[in-house]
Design an enzyme around this catalytic site. Sequence first.
Site, PDB file in Angstrom:
ATOM      1  N   HIS A 125       0.826  -1.195   0.000  1.00  0.00           N
ATOM      2  CA  HIS A 125       0.000   0.000   0.000  1.00  0.00           C
ATOM      3  C   HIS A 125       0.867   1.254   0.000  1.00  0.00           C
ATOM      4  O   HIS A 125       2.080   1.190   0.215  1.00  0.00           O
ATOM      5  CB  HIS A 125      -0.931   0.027   1.218  1.00  0.00           C
ATOM      6  N   LYS A 129      -0.569   4.786   4.601  1.00  0.00           N
ATOM      7  CA  LYS A 129      -1.497   3.861   5.253  1.00  0.00           C
ATOM      8  C   LYS A 129      -1.084   3.654   6.703  1.00  0.00           C
ATOM      9  O   LYS A 129       0.083   3.407   7.008  1.00  0.00           O
ATOM     10  CB  LYS A 129      -1.540   2.518   4.525  1.00  0.00           C
TER      11      LYS A 129
END
Length: 238
Positions: A125, A129
């Site tokens: 990600h 995040k």
Amino acid sequence: MGTLIRTFAEAAQDALGEPAFEVVAQIGFDLSELENAPAADAIIDFSNVAALDAVAAYVRRTGAALVSGTTGYSDDELAQIRSLGEVAPVVWSGNYSIGVAALRHLTAQATRELPGYDVEIVETHHNQKADAPSGTAKMLLDEVVGTHAEAGDDGYAPVFGRSGMCGARDAHEVGMHSLRGGTVAGVHEVHFFGPSEEVTLTHRAESREIFVHGALAAAARLIGREKGFYTFDQLMFD
């Protein structure tokens, strides 16, 4: 996610060309705004675990259907989300992509059909995040562990990364690995390693828009339902 959801909700139309949604409020960092926010048919929450109490209070005050996509909850916090089903229809999912729903089903199928294979889950990600592993990776882990348990083997457990002299891999390990960098919307891989072969299932999100479409579809199907806790699969496939 909040801004994307509002943008797409305001642009959505029904079969007659009429607005499909009316956005009555968007809450940012000031959670006190929820205390006086008007009652709505549904609240869509893709925020942070810190907002749970405020979101729960709003649902209990208004009876609004809750579509929750916030990840990073503890088991106790998820239990609190489920308990909101006592006062309103509620759905929580770590991922609102139809493709990820299919990946979960395929992961369970591969686990059944590849007994004895070593399983490793890798998720990637963007560098902003907050939680790791991702909610989606945890859902994939649940598919692997749950499928083995259904077959009578309860011994599977996650191992979060490896370092040092960790020794040979235990046959019941499910490796969990989190990569963070750049602007990656989300990549999830489930690797099955067997004798002289490997099978890999991959889902690659090119944009967060896929989660927006799924969340709005879930909201539309949740409104008007009986009180209770629903899964994304129940709303979309049952």
